[in-house]
Scaffold this active site. Structure first.
Site, PDB file in Angstrom:
ATOM      1  N   SER A   1       0.844  -1.190   0.000  1.00  0.00           N
ATOM      2  CA  SER A   1       0.000   0.000   0.000  1.00  0.00           C
ATOM      3  C   SER A   1       0.880   1.241   0.000  1.00  0.00           C
ATOM      4  O   SER A   1       2.088   1.157   0.218  1.00  0.00           O
ATOM      5  CB  SER A   1      -0.904   0.013   1.234  1.00  0.00           C
ATOM      6  OG  SER A   1      -0.229   0.641   2.296  1.00  0.00           O
ATOM      7  N   LYS A   2       0.255   2.389  -0.207  1.00  0.00           N
ATOM      8  CA  LYS A   2       1.058   3.613  -0.324  1.00  0.00           C
ATOM      9  C   LYS A   2       1.773   3.990   0.976  1.00  0.00           C
ATOM     10  O   LYS A   2       2.688   4.796   0.970  1.00  0.00           O
ATOM     11  CB  LYS A   2       0.211   4.770  -0.852  1.00  0.00           C
ATOM     12  CG  LYS A   2      -0.966   5.161   0.022  1.00  0.00           C
ATOM     13  CD  LYS A   2      -1.616   6.407  -0.559  1.00  0.00           C
ATOM     14  CE  LYS A   2      -2.707   6.939   0.335  1.00  0.00           C
ATOM     15  NZ  LYS A   2      -4.041   6.459   0.026  1.00  0.00           N
ATOM     16  N   ARG A   3       1.377   3.364   2.059  1.00  0.00           N
ATOM     17  CA  ARG A   3       2.032   3.672   3.328  1.00  0.00           C
ATOM     18  C   ARG A   3       3.300   2.837   3.546  1.00  0.00           C
ATOM     19  O   ARG A   3       4.099   3.116   4.421  1.00  0.00           O
ATOM     20  CB  ARG A   3       1.063   3.451   4.495  1.00  0.00           C
ATOM     21  CG  ARG A   3       0.104   4.618   4.699  1.00  0.00           C
ATOM     22  CD  ARG A   3      -0.969   4.294   5.694  1.00  0.00           C
ATOM     23  NE  ARG A   3      -1.838   3.228   5.189  1.00  0.00           N
ATOM     24  CZ  ARG A   3      -2.851   3.432   4.349  1.00  0.00           C
ATOM     25  NH1 ARG A   3      -3.098   4.651   3.919  1.00  0.00           N
ATOM     26  NH2 ARG A   3      -3.593   2.432   3.923  1.00  0.00           N
TER      27      ARG A   3
END
Ligand code: GLU
Length: 450
Positions: free
Chosen positions: A224-226
Protein backbone atom coordinates in the site's frame (compact mmCIF):
# COMPACT_ATOMS: atom_id res chain seq x y z
CA UNK A 1 2.55 -6.85 -36.62
CA UNK A 2 3.92 -3.83 -34.79
CA UNK A 3 3.68 -4.26 -31.05
CA UNK A 4 1.63 -1.52 -29.38
CA UNK A 5 1.49 -1.46 -25.59
CA UNK A 6 0.00 1.11 -23.29
CA UNK A 7 0.18 2.29 -19.71
CA UNK A 8 -3.28 3.45 -18.71
CA UNK A 9 -3.15 5.09 -15.29
CA UNK A 10 -6.11 6.66 -13.56
CA UNK A 11 -4.84 9.98 -12.16
CA UNK A 12 -6.33 9.55 -8.71
CA UNK A 13 -3.21 9.38 -6.54
CA UNK A 14 0.55 8.97 -6.53
CA UNK A 15 2.65 6.90 -8.91
CA UNK A 16 2.96 3.74 -6.90
CA UNK A 17 5.66 1.12 -7.41
CA UNK A 18 3.06 -1.36 -8.70
CA UNK A 19 1.89 1.10 -11.36
CA UNK A 20 5.42 2.08 -12.27
CA UNK A 21 6.35 -1.58 -12.67
CA UNK A 22 3.38 -2.03 -15.01
CA UNK A 23 4.56 1.00 -17.00
CA UNK A 24 8.10 -0.39 -17.09
CA UNK A 25 7.02 -3.83 -18.33
CA UNK A 26 4.89 -2.27 -21.09
CA UNK A 27 7.74 0.05 -22.03
CA UNK A 28 10.33 -2.73 -22.01
CA UNK A 29 8.09 -5.03 -24.00
CA UNK A 30 7.56 -2.35 -26.64
CA UNK A 31 11.25 -1.46 -26.75
CA UNK A 32 12.31 -5.11 -26.89
CA UNK A 33 10.05 -5.76 -29.88
CA UNK A 34 10.67 -2.46 -31.67
CA UNK A 35 7.10 -1.43 -30.92
CA UNK A 36 5.24 1.64 -29.70
CA UNK A 37 4.56 2.56 -26.09
CA UNK A 38 1.46 4.65 -25.46
CA UNK A 39 0.44 6.63 -22.40
CA UNK A 40 -3.32 6.84 -22.07
CA UNK A 41 -4.91 8.69 -19.19
CA UNK A 42 -8.02 6.98 -17.83
CA UNK A 43 -9.65 10.02 -16.28
CA UNK A 44 -13.35 9.32 -16.82
CA UNK A 45 -13.92 9.39 -13.07
CA UNK A 46 -14.09 13.19 -12.81
CA UNK A 47 -14.66 13.14 -9.05
CA UNK A 48 -11.45 11.29 -8.30
CA UNK A 49 -9.12 12.43 -11.10
CA UNK A 50 -6.90 15.41 -10.33
CA UNK A 51 -4.36 17.43 -12.30
CA UNK A 52 -1.92 17.15 -9.37
CA UNK A 53 -2.04 13.39 -9.59
CA UNK A 54 -1.59 13.55 -13.36
CA UNK A 55 1.50 15.70 -12.90
CA UNK A 56 2.96 13.34 -10.31
CA UNK A 57 2.47 10.40 -12.69
CA UNK A 58 3.99 12.25 -15.65
CA UNK A 59 6.93 13.46 -13.53
CA UNK A 60 7.51 9.95 -12.18
CA UNK A 61 7.52 8.36 -15.62
CA UNK A 62 9.86 11.06 -16.92
CA UNK A 63 12.21 10.64 -13.98
CA UNK A 64 12.30 6.89 -14.63
CA UNK A 65 13.02 7.61 -18.29
CA UNK A 66 9.98 5.66 -19.52
CA UNK A 67 9.33 8.00 -22.42
CA UNK A 68 6.13 7.40 -24.37
CA UNK A 69 5.80 7.48 -28.15
CA UNK A 70 2.18 8.60 -28.11
CA UNK A 71 0.27 10.36 -25.36
CA UNK A 72 0.11 13.60 -23.37
CA UNK A 73 2.52 16.23 -24.62
CA UNK A 74 3.63 14.03 -27.51
CA UNK A 75 0.42 13.54 -29.46
CA UNK A 76 0.01 10.73 -31.98
CA UNK A 77 -2.44 9.65 -34.61
CA UNK A 78 -4.74 7.81 -32.18
CA UNK A 79 -5.38 10.75 -29.84
CA UNK A 80 -6.67 12.39 -27.83
CA UNK A 81 -5.01 10.37 -25.11
CA UNK A 82 -7.13 11.63 -22.23
CA UNK A 83 -10.34 9.60 -21.95
CA UNK A 84 -12.15 12.69 -20.70
CA UNK A 85 -11.72 14.10 -24.22
CA UNK A 86 -12.96 11.04 -26.09
CA UNK A 87 -16.72 11.06 -25.51
CA UNK A 88 -17.52 11.27 -29.23
CA UNK A 89 -15.57 8.04 -29.77
CA UNK A 90 -17.49 6.32 -26.96
CA UNK A 91 -20.83 7.59 -28.28
CA UNK A 92 -19.97 6.11 -31.67
CA UNK A 93 -19.09 2.75 -30.18
CA UNK A 94 -22.21 2.74 -28.02
CA UNK A 95 -24.33 3.35 -31.13
CA UNK A 96 -22.77 0.23 -32.65
CA UNK A 97 -23.79 -1.87 -29.66
CA UNK A 98 -27.27 -0.38 -29.78
CA UNK A 99 -27.57 -1.25 -33.45
CA UNK A 100 -26.44 -4.82 -32.84
CA UNK A 101 -28.81 -5.25 -29.88
CA UNK A 102 -26.05 -5.77 -27.31
CA UNK A 103 -27.24 -3.08 -24.89
CA UNK A 104 -30.44 -1.91 -23.23
CA UNK A 105 -31.53 0.83 -20.90
CA UNK A 106 -32.07 0.12 -17.25
CA UNK A 107 -33.19 2.92 -14.91
CA UNK A 108 -31.33 5.52 -16.96
CA UNK A 109 -28.17 3.42 -17.15
CA UNK A 110 -27.05 1.46 -20.20
CA UNK A 111 -26.29 -2.20 -19.68
CA UNK A 112 -24.34 -4.55 -21.90
CA UNK A 113 -25.84 -8.03 -22.22
CA UNK A 114 -23.21 -10.53 -21.15
CA UNK A 115 -23.23 -13.76 -23.14
CA UNK A 116 -24.35 -16.95 -21.41
CA UNK A 117 -21.25 -18.98 -22.20
CA UNK A 118 -17.86 -19.88 -20.87
CA UNK A 119 -15.29 -17.19 -21.68
CA UNK A 120 -11.68 -18.27 -21.51
CA UNK A 121 -8.88 -15.81 -20.88
CA UNK A 122 -5.61 -17.23 -22.22
CA UNK A 123 -3.24 -15.10 -20.24
CA UNK A 124 0.40 -14.95 -21.30
CA UNK A 125 1.50 -15.08 -17.65
CA UNK A 126 -1.33 -16.57 -15.60
CA UNK A 127 -2.48 -19.25 -18.05
CA UNK A 128 -6.12 -20.08 -18.81
CA UNK A 129 -9.01 -18.85 -16.67
CA UNK A 130 -12.62 -19.61 -17.68
CA UNK A 131 -15.73 -17.82 -16.48
CA UNK A 132 -19.41 -17.60 -17.35
CA UNK A 133 -20.27 -13.96 -16.68
CA UNK A 134 -23.98 -14.70 -16.66
CA UNK A 135 -23.61 -17.14 -13.77
CA UNK A 136 -20.79 -15.35 -12.00
CA UNK A 137 -22.60 -12.02 -11.89
CA UNK A 138 -26.08 -13.30 -11.15
CA UNK A 139 -25.74 -12.93 -7.40
CA UNK A 140 -24.30 -10.18 -5.27
CA UNK A 141 -23.71 -9.53 -1.61
CA UNK A 142 -26.16 -7.12 -0.05
CA UNK A 143 -24.48 -5.24 2.77
CA UNK A 144 -27.78 -4.24 4.39
CA UNK A 145 -29.31 -7.70 4.70
CA UNK A 146 -25.84 -9.31 4.84
CA UNK A 147 -26.98 -11.89 2.31
CA UNK A 148 -26.40 -12.94 -1.25
CA UNK A 149 -29.22 -11.64 -3.43
CA UNK A 150 -30.23 -11.89 -7.08
CA UNK A 151 -28.27 -9.50 -9.29
CA UNK A 152 -28.30 -8.44 -12.90
CA UNK A 153 -25.11 -9.86 -14.44
CA UNK A 154 -25.29 -7.48 -17.39
CA UNK A 155 -22.57 -4.85 -17.14
CA UNK A 156 -23.43 -1.19 -16.70
CA UNK A 157 -21.37 0.62 -19.32
CA UNK A 158 -22.94 4.08 -18.99
CA UNK A 159 -24.21 5.68 -15.81
CA UNK A 160 -27.57 7.45 -15.60
CA UNK A 161 -25.57 10.72 -15.39
CA UNK A 162 -24.09 10.00 -18.83
CA UNK A 163 -20.60 9.00 -17.64
CA UNK A 164 -19.04 5.97 -19.27
CA UNK A 165 -17.75 3.09 -17.16
CA UNK A 166 -14.15 1.83 -17.05
CA UNK A 167 -14.74 -1.58 -18.74
CA UNK A 168 -16.33 0.02 -21.78
CA UNK A 169 -13.90 2.89 -22.37
CA UNK A 170 -10.92 0.67 -21.64
CA UNK A 171 -11.94 -1.79 -24.35
CA UNK A 172 -13.02 0.87 -26.85
CA UNK A 173 -9.67 2.59 -26.51
CA UNK A 174 -7.69 -0.62 -26.77
CA UNK A 175 -9.52 -1.25 -30.05
CA UNK A 176 -9.25 2.34 -31.31
CA UNK A 177 -5.59 2.66 -30.36
CA UNK A 178 -4.77 -0.71 -31.97
CA UNK A 179 -3.26 -2.07 -28.77
CA UNK A 180 -1.70 -5.49 -29.36
CA UNK A 181 -0.62 -6.37 -25.80
CA UNK A 182 -2.32 -5.45 -22.55
CA UNK A 183 0.18 -5.86 -19.74
CA UNK A 184 -1.38 -4.88 -16.41
CA UNK A 185 -1.72 -5.87 -12.77
CA UNK A 186 -3.29 -9.14 -11.77
CA UNK A 187 -6.04 -7.21 -10.00
CA UNK A 188 -7.53 -6.72 -13.48
CA UNK A 189 -7.59 -10.43 -14.38
CA UNK A 190 -11.15 -10.79 -13.09
CA UNK A 191 -12.24 -7.91 -15.37
CA UNK A 192 -10.82 -9.52 -18.46
CA UNK A 193 -13.75 -11.88 -19.26
CA UNK A 194 -15.96 -8.76 -19.38
CA UNK A 195 -13.47 -7.10 -21.66
CA UNK A 196 -13.32 -10.16 -23.92
CA UNK A 197 -17.13 -10.16 -24.19
CA UNK A 198 -17.00 -6.53 -25.27
CA UNK A 199 -14.26 -7.21 -27.84
CA UNK A 200 -16.43 -9.97 -29.26
CA UNK A 201 -19.50 -7.74 -29.41
CA UNK A 202 -17.50 -5.23 -31.44
CA UNK A 203 -16.20 -7.99 -33.70
CA UNK A 204 -12.67 -7.01 -32.74
CA UNK A 205 -9.70 -9.31 -32.17
CA UNK A 206 -8.64 -8.94 -28.54
CA UNK A 207 -5.05 -8.10 -27.68
CA UNK A 208 -2.74 -10.51 -25.91
CA UNK A 209 -3.38 -10.22 -22.17
CA UNK A 210 -0.55 -10.52 -19.68
CA UNK A 211 -1.43 -9.97 -16.02
CA UNK A 212 1.53 -9.31 -13.75
CA UNK A 213 1.27 -10.96 -10.33
CA UNK A 214 0.94 -8.70 -7.32
CA UNK A 215 3.76 -7.03 -5.50
CA UNK A 216 3.46 -7.82 -1.81
CA UNK A 217 4.99 -5.95 1.10
CA UNK A 218 7.39 -7.76 3.46
CA UNK A 219 4.48 -8.91 5.64
CA UNK A 220 2.91 -10.62 2.66
CA UNK A 221 -0.07 -8.35 2.01
CA UNK A 222 -0.67 -6.17 -1.02
CA UNK A 223 1.71 -3.23 -0.97
CA UNK A 224 0.00 0.00 0.00
CA UNK A 225 1.06 3.61 -0.32
CA UNK A 226 2.03 3.67 3.33
CA UNK A 227 4.67 0.96 2.91
CA UNK A 228 8.31 1.99 2.66
CA UNK A 229 9.34 2.16 -0.98
CA UNK A 230 5.78 2.46 -2.29
CA UNK A 231 5.91 5.88 -3.93
CA UNK A 232 8.11 6.69 -6.91
CA UNK A 233 8.73 10.36 -6.06
CA UNK A 234 10.22 9.26 -2.75
CA UNK A 235 12.90 7.26 -4.56
CA UNK A 236 13.99 10.43 -6.28
CA UNK A 237 14.01 12.38 -3.02
CA UNK A 238 15.84 9.63 -1.17
CA UNK A 239 18.74 9.44 -3.62
CA UNK A 240 18.00 6.46 -5.82
CA UNK A 241 19.11 6.41 -9.45
CA UNK A 242 16.29 5.92 -11.96
CA UNK A 243 18.23 3.12 -13.66
CA UNK A 244 18.50 1.28 -10.34
CA UNK A 245 14.79 1.66 -9.58
CA UNK A 246 13.97 0.32 -13.04
CA UNK A 247 16.38 -2.54 -12.47
CA UNK A 248 14.80 -3.39 -9.13
CA UNK A 249 11.25 -3.09 -10.47
CA UNK A 250 12.16 -5.38 -13.34
CA UNK A 251 13.28 -7.99 -10.81
CA UNK A 252 9.95 -7.71 -8.98
CA UNK A 253 8.28 -10.31 -11.10
CA UNK A 254 10.77 -11.02 -13.86
CA UNK A 255 14.09 -12.81 -14.06
CA UNK A 256 16.56 -13.45 -16.82
CA UNK A 257 16.57 -17.14 -15.80
CA UNK A 258 20.22 -16.95 -14.83
CA UNK A 259 22.02 -15.42 -11.86
CA UNK A 260 22.29 -11.92 -13.25
CA UNK A 261 20.53 -9.33 -11.11
CA UNK A 262 22.17 -6.07 -12.10
CA UNK A 263 21.02 -4.80 -15.47
CA UNK A 264 21.51 -1.55 -17.32
CA UNK A 265 18.45 -0.19 -19.11
CA UNK A 266 19.95 -1.31 -22.43
CA UNK A 267 20.38 -4.84 -21.11
CA UNK A 268 16.80 -4.88 -19.82
CA UNK A 269 15.51 -3.77 -23.21
CA UNK A 270 17.50 -6.53 -24.86
CA UNK A 271 16.49 -9.27 -22.44
CA UNK A 272 13.01 -8.50 -21.09
CA UNK A 273 10.23 -10.63 -22.49
CA UNK A 274 6.96 -12.07 -21.21
CA UNK A 275 8.16 -15.67 -20.79
CA UNK A 276 10.55 -14.39 -18.10
CA UNK A 277 7.71 -12.95 -15.99
CA UNK A 278 6.91 -15.11 -12.95
CA UNK A 279 3.41 -16.32 -12.31
CA UNK A 280 3.76 -16.01 -8.54
CA UNK A 281 3.55 -12.84 -6.46
CA UNK A 282 6.72 -10.90 -5.75
CA UNK A 283 7.83 -9.60 -2.39
CA UNK A 284 9.15 -6.09 -2.04
CA UNK A 285 12.50 -5.78 -0.28
CA UNK A 286 13.74 -2.24 0.37
CA UNK A 287 17.22 -3.40 1.40
CA UNK A 288 17.63 -5.25 -1.86
CA UNK A 289 16.50 -2.16 -3.73
CA UNK A 290 19.21 -0.17 -1.88
CA UNK A 291 21.77 -2.79 -2.80
CA UNK A 292 20.78 -2.62 -6.47
CA UNK A 293 21.25 1.14 -6.24
CA UNK A 294 24.71 0.77 -4.70
CA UNK A 295 25.73 -1.49 -7.59
CA UNK A 296 24.56 1.10 -10.12
CA UNK A 297 26.42 3.84 -8.21
CA UNK A 298 29.63 1.84 -8.51
CA UNK A 299 29.33 1.65 -12.28
CA UNK A 300 28.24 5.20 -13.14
CA UNK A 301 30.61 7.24 -15.27
CA UNK A 302 32.37 10.02 -13.36
CA UNK A 303 30.35 12.63 -15.24
CA UNK A 304 27.01 10.93 -14.50
CA UNK A 305 27.96 10.46 -10.88
CA UNK A 306 28.63 14.19 -10.58
CA UNK A 307 25.38 15.14 -12.33
CA UNK A 308 23.30 12.83 -10.16
CA UNK A 309 25.04 13.69 -6.90
CA UNK A 310 25.09 17.47 -7.46
CA UNK A 311 21.64 18.27 -5.98
CA UNK A 312 22.42 16.21 -2.88
CA UNK A 313 25.80 17.92 -2.47
CA UNK A 314 24.26 21.38 -2.80
CA UNK A 315 21.62 20.52 -0.24
CA UNK A 316 24.40 19.51 2.18
CA UNK A 317 26.26 22.78 1.59
CA UNK A 318 28.97 21.29 -0.65
CA UNK A 319 29.59 23.23 -3.86
CA UNK A 320 29.35 20.69 -6.71
CA UNK A 321 31.73 22.81 -8.80
CA UNK A 322 34.51 22.61 -6.17
CA UNK A 323 37.57 21.17 -7.94
CA UNK A 324 37.95 18.47 -5.28
CA UNK A 325 34.43 17.11 -5.79
CA UNK A 326 35.12 14.59 -8.61
CA UNK A 327 37.91 12.92 -6.63
CA UNK A 328 35.80 12.97 -3.46
CA UNK A 329 32.92 11.31 -5.30
CA UNK A 330 35.22 8.52 -6.38
CA UNK A 331 36.01 7.91 -2.70
CA UNK A 332 32.32 7.96 -1.78
CA UNK A 333 30.78 5.80 -4.46
CA UNK A 334 31.82 2.52 -2.81
CA UNK A 335 30.66 3.59 0.63
CA UNK A 336 27.25 5.02 -0.12
CA UNK A 337 24.22 3.03 -1.22
CA UNK A 338 22.18 6.13 -2.02
CA UNK A 339 23.12 9.49 -3.53
CA UNK A 340 21.78 11.06 -0.35
CA UNK A 341 24.44 9.21 1.68
CA UNK A 342 27.34 10.61 -0.35
CA UNK A 343 27.61 14.00 1.40
CA UNK A 344 27.91 12.28 4.77
CA UNK A 345 30.91 10.28 3.55
CA UNK A 346 32.83 13.26 2.17
CA UNK A 347 31.53 16.27 4.14
CA UNK A 348 34.67 16.40 6.26
CA UNK A 349 36.74 17.25 3.15
CA UNK A 350 34.71 20.39 2.54
CA UNK A 351 34.19 21.53 6.10
CA UNK A 352 36.29 24.01 8.11
CA UNK A 353 35.62 22.20 11.33
CA UNK A 354 35.73 18.55 12.31
CA UNK A 355 32.63 17.01 13.81
CA UNK A 356 33.88 14.50 16.34
CA UNK A 357 31.99 11.33 17.04
CA UNK A 358 32.15 10.54 20.77
CA UNK A 359 32.24 6.77 20.34
CA UNK A 360 35.12 7.09 17.87
CA UNK A 361 37.10 9.29 20.24
CA UNK A 362 36.46 6.88 23.11
CA UNK A 363 37.76 4.05 20.97
CA UNK A 364 41.11 5.70 20.17
CA UNK A 365 41.51 7.02 23.71
CA UNK A 366 41.72 3.43 24.96
CA UNK A 367 45.38 3.46 23.97
CA UNK A 368 47.50 5.31 26.52
CA UNK A 369 50.00 6.48 23.90
CA UNK A 370 47.41 8.52 21.95
CA UNK A 371 48.99 11.97 22.59
CA UNK A 372 52.38 10.63 21.51
CA UNK A 373 50.82 9.05 18.39
CA UNK A 374 49.10 12.29 17.37
CA UNK A 375 52.19 14.38 17.84
CA UNK A 376 54.31 11.90 15.84
CA UNK A 377 51.70 12.01 13.08
CA UNK A 378 51.64 15.81 13.06
CA UNK A 379 55.44 16.01 12.86
CA UNK A 380 55.75 13.26 10.25
CA UNK A 381 53.07 14.69 8.01
CA UNK A 382 54.33 18.25 8.37
CA UNK A 383 57.74 17.02 7.24
CA UNK A 384 56.71 15.20 4.09
CA UNK A 385 57.14 16.85 0.73
CA UNK A 386 55.48 14.07 -1.31
CA UNK A 387 51.77 14.97 -1.00
CA UNK A 388 50.36 11.87 -2.67
CA UNK A 389 48.64 8.75 -1.30
CA UNK A 390 51.98 6.89 -1.34
CA UNK A 391 53.92 9.81 0.08
CA UNK A 392 51.43 10.21 2.94
CA UNK A 393 51.46 6.50 3.71
CA UNK A 394 55.24 6.39 3.95
CA UNK A 395 55.20 9.50 6.18
CA UNK A 396 52.78 7.70 8.54
CA UNK A 397 54.93 4.58 8.37
CA UNK A 398 58.05 6.53 9.30
CA UNK A 399 56.24 8.34 12.12
CA UNK A 400 55.17 4.94 13.49
CA UNK A 401 58.76 3.66 13.34
CA UNK A 402 59.99 6.68 15.31
CA UNK A 403 57.79 5.81 18.28
CA UNK A 404 58.30 2.07 18.01
CA UNK A 405 54.84 1.21 16.64
CA UNK A 406 53.47 -0.40 13.50
CA UNK A 407 51.86 1.80 10.84
CA UNK A 408 48.50 0.11 11.47
CA UNK A 409 48.44 1.49 15.02
CA UNK A 410 48.48 5.05 13.68
CA UNK A 411 45.78 4.80 11.05
CA UNK A 412 42.71 4.85 13.27
CA UNK A 413 43.92 7.69 15.52
CA UNK A 414 44.84 9.67 12.41
CA UNK A 415 41.41 9.05 10.91
CA UNK A 416 39.59 10.12 14.07
CA UNK A 417 41.78 13.18 14.53
CA UNK A 418 41.35 14.38 10.96
CA UNK A 419 37.90 13.09 9.97
CA UNK A 420 36.20 12.88 13.37
CA UNK A 421 35.09 9.29 13.02
CA UNK A 422 36.35 5.74 12.69
CA UNK A 423 34.22 5.33 9.56
CA UNK A 424 34.19 7.14 6.24
CA UNK A 425 36.13 7.22 3.02
CA UNK A 426 39.70 5.88 2.65
CA UNK A 427 42.05 7.87 4.83
CA UNK A 428 45.06 8.68 2.62
CA UNK A 429 43.06 9.95 -0.38
CA UNK A 430 41.00 12.12 1.96
CA UNK A 431 44.22 13.60 3.35
CA UNK A 432 45.42 14.33 -0.18
CA UNK A 433 42.24 16.28 -0.85
CA UNK A 434 42.35 18.14 2.46
CA UNK A 435 45.87 19.43 1.81
CA UNK A 436 48.88 19.24 4.10
CA UNK A 437 48.24 22.48 5.96
CA UNK A 438 44.68 21.50 6.92
CA UNK A 439 45.71 17.98 7.98
CA UNK A 440 48.47 19.27 10.23
CA UNK A 441 46.07 21.86 11.67
CA UNK A 442 43.53 19.16 12.48
CA UNK A 443 46.14 16.87 14.03
CA UNK A 444 47.54 19.57 16.27
CA UNK A 445 44.04 20.77 17.14
CA UNK A 446 43.08 17.23 18.14
CA UNK A 447 46.34 16.83 20.07
CA UNK A 448 45.53 19.95 22.05
CA UNK A 449 42.18 18.49 23.03
CA UNK A 450 43.76 15.47 24.69
N1 GLU B 1 -6.96 2.64 -15.43
C1 GLU B 1 -6.72 1.27 -15.08
C2 GLU B 1 -5.92 1.25 -13.79
O1 GLU B 1 -5.30 2.24 -13.45
C3 GLU B 1 -5.96 0.59 -16.18
C4 GLU B 1 -6.34 -0.80 -16.45
C5 GLU B 1 -5.64 -1.37 -17.64
O2 GLU B 1 -4.41 -1.26 -17.73
O3 GLU B 1 -6.31 -1.92 -18.48
O4 GLU B 1 -5.90 0.27 -13.11
Amino acid sequence: MTVRTRFAPSPTGFLHIGGARTALYNWLYARHHGGTFILRVEDTDADRSTTESMQIILDGLKWLGLEWDEGPGVGGEYGPYFQSERNDVYDRYLARLEASGHVYEDDGAIRFRVPDKLITVSDAICGEVSTNLKEQGSRRYDAETKQEVEANPDIVIKRPNGGYIFHFVNVVDDIEMAITHVIRGEDHLSNTPKHLALFEAFGATPPVFAHIPLNLNPSGTKMSKRDQGALIHEYQENGFLPAAVNNYMALLGWSAKDDQEIFSIEELKARFDLPGVNSSNSKFDYDKCRWVNSEHLKHLSAADLLTNAAPFLSRAGIDPTDARVPAALELARDRAQLLSEIPGVIATIFSDTVTYDDASIAKVREKAELPQVISALADGIAGTSDWTVDGIKSAINEAAGKIGLKMGALMLPCRVAVMGSTTGADLAPVLVLLGKEEVVKRLTGFGAML
